[in-house]
Write a protein that holds these residues in place. Sequence first.
Motif, PDB file in Angstrom:
ATOM      1  N   ILE A   1       6.024   6.857  35.896  1.00  0.00           N
ATOM      2  CA  ILE A   1       6.310   6.390  37.259  1.00  0.00           C
ATOM      3  C   ILE A   1       7.750   6.658  37.668  1.00  0.00           C
ATOM      4  O   ILE A   1       8.015   7.202  38.755  1.00  0.00           O
ATOM      5  N   TRP A   2       8.687   6.283  36.822  1.00  0.00           N
ATOM      6  CA  TRP A   2      10.087   6.369  37.236  1.00  0.00           C
ATOM      7  C   TRP A   2      10.584   7.797  37.398  1.00  0.00           C
ATOM      8  O   TRP A   2      11.253   8.100  38.405  1.00  0.00           O
TER       9      TRP A   2
ATOM     10  N   THR B   1       9.791   3.262  44.002  1.00  0.00           N
ATOM     11  CA  THR B   1       9.419   3.325  42.582  1.00  0.00           C
ATOM     12  C   THR B   1       9.222   1.933  42.008  1.00  0.00           C
ATOM     13  O   THR B   1       8.294   1.705  41.229  1.00  0.00           O
TER      14      THR B   1
ATOM     15  N   ILE C   1      -0.571   8.135  39.891  1.00  0.00           N
ATOM     16  CA  ILE C   1       0.806   7.820  40.274  1.00  0.00           C
ATOM     17  C   ILE C   1       1.251   8.695  41.438  1.00  0.00           C
ATOM     18  O   ILE C   1       1.868   8.215  42.410  1.00  0.00           O
TER      19      ILE C   1
ATOM     20  N   LEU D   1       1.930  -2.171  36.786  1.00  0.00           N
ATOM     21  CA  LEU D   1       2.115  -2.988  35.598  1.00  0.00           C
ATOM     22  C   LEU D   1       1.336  -4.293  35.703  1.00  0.00           C
ATOM     23  O   LEU D   1       0.711  -4.741  34.727  1.00  0.00           O
TER      24      LEU D   1
ATOM     25  N   ALA E   1       5.741   0.731  40.463  1.00  0.00           N
ATOM     26  CA  ALA E   1       5.783   0.343  39.055  1.00  0.00           C
ATOM     27  C   ALA E   1       5.303  -1.089  38.858  1.00  0.00           C
ATOM     28  O   ALA E   1       4.531  -1.380  37.927  1.00  0.00           O
TER      29      ALA E   1
ATOM     30  N   LYS F   1       3.031   3.840  30.986  1.00  0.00           N
ATOM     31  CA  LYS F   1       2.890   4.389  32.344  1.00  0.00           C
ATOM     32  C   LYS F   1       4.223   4.383  33.078  1.00  0.00           C
ATOM     33  O   LYS F   1       4.462   5.224  33.959  1.00  0.00           O
ATOM     34  N   GLN F   2       5.106   3.455  32.719  1.00  0.00           N
ATOM     35  CA  GLN F   2       6.431   3.431  33.344  1.00  0.00           C
ATOM     36  C   GLN F   2       7.217   4.708  33.038  1.00  0.00           C
ATOM     37  O   GLN F   2       8.084   5.109  33.827  1.00  0.00           O
TER      38      GLN F   2
END
Length: 202
Positions: free
Chosen positions: A53-54, A141, A123, A149, A145, A49-50
């Motif tokens: 997100i970023w 972010t 997101i 997480l 994040a 998922k990161q």
Amino acid sequence: MSVAAASFLVFAASQVGTPGPANMALMATGARYGFRAALPFVAGVALGKQLVIWPVGFGLMELADRAPWVFDTLKWVSAAYICWLAWKVANLRLNTDAGAAKAPGFFAGLIVHPLNPKAWAMIVAGFTGFVAVGTPPLEATAVIAACLLACQIVLHPIWTFAGDRIAATVAGRPEEKYLMWTLAGLTVASVFYVLFGGGVTQ
């Protein structure tokens, strides 16, 4: 605070903890291979998922404004991929034998969320609904994040362990077929809910 972290954490927990393509994949993997063998896959799903997100936090939404067709195409390709996974789950039969085929690993889990339209929806909702205008991208972010997480570290293993326990109960029984078709059906329903109903569940 520029990011409503506490409110977003509650929102994130409610979404990460409810049924969706990722959680169905986690449950099916735990059911097929056992909780311990599925842990690398769980780690990949959480960290994957990161990868969404970023880029979103650092301006990917601007691309969506300039070329919306790119995201429309991605949405439907992702939905097709999740439906294909659901078909595989529907035809999967549980096996609690230690000699079963090797479980999917970290890198297999890593691509689940980048190809999950529900993850993208959640997101985007986080950035648009819980971040104040003018918040530095790095701060926004990092908070989004970290919250997601944290929820995944707690809740993803629970879904995987649930699959493991279900397998121990129904593997090899007539109920097994109906369970797998139910999981597949929930996965497809969750995708169509996002595509046509605007949901943001995990």
